[in-house]
Design a protein around this motif. Structure first.
Motif, short mmCIF file in Angstrom:
data_model
loop_
_atom_site.label_atom_id
_atom_site.label_comp_id
_atom_site.label_asym_id
_atom_site.label_seq_id
_atom_site.Cartn_x
_atom_site.Cartn_y
_atom_site.Cartn_z
N LEU A 174 0.49 -0.92 -0.23
CA LEU A 174 -0.16 0.04 -0.03
C LEU A 174 1.06 0.82 0.10
N LYS A 175 2.23 1.40 0.14
CA LYS A 175 2.65 1.98 0.82
C LYS A 175 3.50 3.17 -0.58
N THR A 176 3.65 1.33 -1.26
CA THR A 176 3.95 1.56 -2.44
C THR A 176 3.14 1.45 -3.67
N LEU A 177 2.21 2.04 -3.78
CA LEU A 177 1.52 1.83 -4.14
C LEU A 177 0.65 3.70 -4.45
N LEU A 178 0.60 3.77 -3.00
CA LEU A 178 0.68 5.61 -2.41
C LEU A 178 1.58 6.34 -2.80
N HIS A 179 2.60 5.91 -2.78
CA HIS A 179 3.84 6.39 -3.44
C HIS A 179 4.10 6.76 -4.66
N LYS A 180 3.32 5.72 -5.74
CA LYS A 180 2.96 5.76 -6.98
C LYS A 180 2.28 6.67 -7.44
N GLU A 181 1.14 6.22 -7.02
CA GLU A 181 0.12 7.54 -7.17
C GLU A 181 -0.21 8.84 -6.38
N ILE A 182 0.93 9.17 -5.58
CA ILE A 182 1.53 10.28 -5.05
C ILE A 182 1.78 11.17 -5.83
N ALA A 183 2.91 10.60 -6.26
CA ALA A 183 4.32 11.00 -7.36
C ALA A 183 3.45 11.56 -8.37
N ASP A 184 2.70 9.99 -9.29
CA ASP A 184 2.32 10.14 -10.55
C ASP A 184 0.58 9.54 -11.12
N PRO A 185 -0.12 10.66 -10.29
CA PRO A 185 -2.12 10.04 -10.13
C PRO A 185 -2.11 8.86 -11.60
N SER A 186 -3.19 8.35 -10.37
CA SER A 186 -3.62 7.54 -12.19
C SER A 186 -5.11 8.11 -12.34
N GLU A 187 -5.96 7.42 -14.16
CA GLU A 187 -6.79 8.48 -13.81
C GLU A 187 -7.97 7.78 -12.27
N SER A 188 -8.16 6.74 -12.47
CA SER A 188 -8.86 6.57 -11.21
C SER A 188 -8.63 7.17 -10.01
N PHE A 189 -7.48 6.85 -9.77
CA PHE A 189 -7.37 7.48 -8.18
C PHE A 189 -7.53 9.28 -8.53
N VAL A 190 -7.34 9.90 -9.25
CA VAL A 190 -8.10 11.36 -9.61
C VAL A 190 -8.91 11.52 -9.81
N THR A 191 -10.15 10.11 -10.32
CA THR A 191 -10.94 10.55 -10.63
C THR A 191 -12.03 10.81 -8.99
#
Length: 357
Positions: A174-191
């Protein structure tokens, strides 16, 4: 030298030695064997560390894993090593094959820089395809050190590690996923986050506008949380101990007359140390005494019970006294770095509190 210092020392050596390490065998000798030694195992005792451990695979006899850590006569940890330049991703299948033919509960795949620990969380006696714990020795963090210490010979307990392995695996994922999303937010994350604040239809243009806003929001949130935590810790200590601080400063009047000036930075450092040690000690037992050349923090206002000394001039140092009262210096960039020495400071208290023989 404590466990943390030994790992830090190895990490600094790793970076210096890499240009000279040309082979897989050299990687094992220069990087992996010292790591195993730090973990408390005697690399020269085959009853503890068995090199070229045979793990027969059905009709394939004589298959060998680089090392096996032995506990009670059986392999407990299988270690497969690769050249330090190799990517470990393609190699977990080799360790996977060895794992189910032995009684080992843990597998370790490493190139001497990255260390990946595996177990059988998904299916019993079948090694998982993903590690439950991973770190880079040159960038190891405080929380990772705490998990690594569980594998040290002195603390190794299969049930204890297994009970926390599942939580640790998903926590890291989850930390890896959140780090990745914060650095480069995916479309689903942004939505997902845009829906929480934007009342109208979410079009592609809206998502494009919100992507950098969401990224900036998370970065600012993290920065604010770190600053607030540091400020809160200092303020809390100042409020709780203001009476003690006044008493201490009054007691230092004679020294001040001798030309000693206690700076605001030294006082803040004192409160940071108290904040760290309040977990193991009553704060009122921690006292400071300023001197011309250094700032001392003592236990029970006793010169023979020095917790640490601080040098906060052009170059800053945290100093711990060894058993012979010799100074061991740790360079720091700012007093905030003191939080990174929490374990060392707590170990000093343990030593000071031991009954004298």
């Amino acid at each position: 030298m404590d466990f943390k210092d030994q790992i830090a020392q190895l990490a600094s050596r790793v970076e210096k030695m890499l240009p000279q390490i040309q082979t897989e065998e050299a990687t094992k000798n220069a990087l992996v064997m010292p790591f195993i030694q730090i973990m408390g195992y005697d690399v020269f005792n085959p009853f503890e560390v068995n090199p070229e451990f045979i793990a027969d695979l059905g009709i394939k006899k004589g298959e060998k894993v680089d090392y096996a850590i032995i506990k009670d006569g059986d392999p407990a940890i299988l270690i497969e090593c690769k050249h330090h330049l190799e990517n470990l991703d393609p190699h977990n299948s080799q360790l996977f094959r060895y794992f189910h033919t032995t009684k080992a509960k843990f597998g370790l795949l490493t190139n001497g820089i990255v260390y990946r620990f595996y177990t059988d969380l998904v299916e019993k006696n079948k090694m998982d395809s993903t590690p439950f714990f991973e770190f880079r020795i040159t960038e190891i963090k405080e929380a990772e050190l705490a998990e690594l210490k569980k594998f040290h010979k002195s603390y190794f307990d299969v049930d204890n590690i297994t009970n926390t392995a599942s939580e640790l695996k998903y926590l890291n994922e989850l930390k890896t996923l959140l780090h990745k999303e914060i650095a480069d937010p995916s479309e689903s994350f942004v939505t997902f986050f845009t829906k929480q604040v934007y009342p109208n239809m979410i079009t592609a243009k809206v998502k494009e506008q919100f992507a950098p806003i969401i990224k900036r929001s998370f970065n600012q949130l993290i920065s604010d949380a770190i600053n607030e935590r540091l400020k809160s810790a200092l303020n809390q200590e100042k409020q709780i101990d203001v009476a003690e601080s006044i008493k201490i400063e009054e007691g230092g009047g004679a020294e001040t007359a001798s030309g000693i000036v206690t700076t605001e930075e030294e006082i803040e450092a004192f409160f940071i140390v108290k904040s760290i040690l309040r977990e193991v000690l009553e704060p009122k037992r921690i006292i400071y005494r300023d001197a011309l050349s250094y700032f001392a923090i003592l236990l029970d206002d006793n010169n023979r019970k020095t917790i640490c000394r601080l040098y906060l001039n052009t170059k800053k140092y945290l100093v711990i006294l060894d058993d012979n009262k010799k100074e061991i210096k740790h360079e720091i960039q700012s007093i905030d770095d003191l939080y990174g020495f929490a374990d060392i400071l707590k170990e000093v208290i343990v030593k000071l509190e031991l009954p004298k023989k």
